[in-house]
Design a protein around this motif. Sequence first.
Motif, mmCIF file in Angstrom:
data_model
loop_
_atom_site.group_PDB
_atom_site.id
_atom_site.type_symbol
_atom_site.label_atom_id
_atom_site.label_comp_id
_atom_site.label_asym_id
_atom_site.label_seq_id
_atom_site.Cartn_x
_atom_site.Cartn_y
_atom_site.Cartn_z
ATOM 1 N N MET A 86 34.861 15.057 54.198
ATOM 2 C CA MET A 86 33.563 14.712 54.743
ATOM 3 C C MET A 86 33.782 13.852 55.980
ATOM 4 O O MET A 86 34.561 12.908 55.961
ATOM 5 N N ILE A 87 33.100 14.159 57.042
ATOM 6 C CA ILE A 87 33.164 13.375 58.276
ATOM 7 C C ILE A 87 31.932 12.487 58.307
ATOM 8 O O ILE A 87 30.806 12.977 58.349
ATOM 9 N N SER A 88 32.135 11.169 58.277
ATOM 10 C CA SER A 88 30.987 10.276 58.255
ATOM 11 C C SER A 88 30.529 9.898 59.657
ATOM 12 O O SER A 88 29.380 9.553 59.845
ATOM 13 N N GLN A 89 31.405 9.934 60.645
ATOM 14 C CA GLN A 89 31.011 9.649 62.017
ATOM 15 C C GLN A 89 31.680 10.674 62.925
ATOM 16 O O GLN A 89 32.740 10.432 63.477
ATOM 17 N N PRO A 90 31.057 11.822 63.102
ATOM 18 C CA PRO A 90 31.685 12.861 63.911
ATOM 19 C C PRO A 90 31.724 12.473 65.385
ATOM 20 O O PRO A 90 30.965 11.640 65.838
ATOM 21 N N SER A 91 32.604 13.130 66.100
ATOM 22 C CA SER A 91 32.657 12.973 67.543
ATOM 23 C C SER A 91 31.402 13.598 68.143
ATOM 24 O O SER A 91 30.942 14.634 67.687
ATOM 25 N N ARG A 92 30.860 12.968 69.149
ATOM 26 C CA ARG A 92 29.690 13.507 69.840
ATOM 27 C C ARG A 92 30.054 13.601 71.315
ATOM 28 O O ARG A 92 30.673 12.696 71.860
ATOM 29 N N HIS A 93 29.602 14.654 71.958
ATOM 30 C CA HIS A 93 30.035 14.910 73.325
ATOM 31 C C HIS A 93 28.896 15.538 74.119
ATOM 32 O O HIS A 93 28.155 16.366 73.598
ATOM 33 N N CYS A 94 28.770 15.145 75.380
ATOM 34 C CA CYS A 94 27.778 15.711 76.287
ATOM 35 C C CYS A 94 28.431 15.845 77.659
ATOM 36 O O CYS A 94 29.109 14.922 78.113
ATOM 37 N N THR A 95 28.260 16.981 78.322
ATOM 38 C CA THR A 95 28.848 17.238 79.633
ATOM 39 C C THR A 95 27.762 17.690 80.598
ATOM 40 O O THR A 95 26.914 18.510 80.237
#
Length: 185
Positions: free
Chosen positions: A1-10
Amino acid sequence: MISQPSRHCTVELQALPSRIGQVRRILSAQLRYWHLDPLIDQAALGVTELLTNVHQHAEPDKVCTVDIELLLDRLTVSVQDHDPRLPTLRDGGDLFATSGRGLGLIAAVSENWGVRPQGDLGKVVWFSLTAAPPPVMPGWRSTVLEGVGDGHLSPTPRPLDTHAPAAGALDAVREHAGARSSVGG
């Protein structure tokens, strides 16, 4: 389980004054969506300075890419352009100078910053800020992001153990919170 996933915006753009304002608004909206409102002013100032440097100095063109990435508790904003020349941090000796203080401002408002040469492809100038974790309700784990049917992400609280607050207790908390925020104005 990923509790804080990576977030990305370009965002790819021409670093023109009108576009810089648009990127500031995109960055601000993205940080609000990620619940990072306290970082908006610092991040908007930093991205403005980086894009202004591209507008004023980058050659052969003003095309650049802005990346905004949240990884665990670190927000990193970077701007890649096609100019291989590396920027330098100027001495802040001239208090009346109207330009040349962009990297100094970035250094002042960020946790870290730097430049990554990309050879003939240009360079990446970046800065990072510490993102505080979201508040946690007593007796509950941090929220876990799970996809829902419409493709959006929504927080889902998970109880720590079988002694989680009863539904009535949560309703009382909601009613109390609503009463505090119902001040007319």
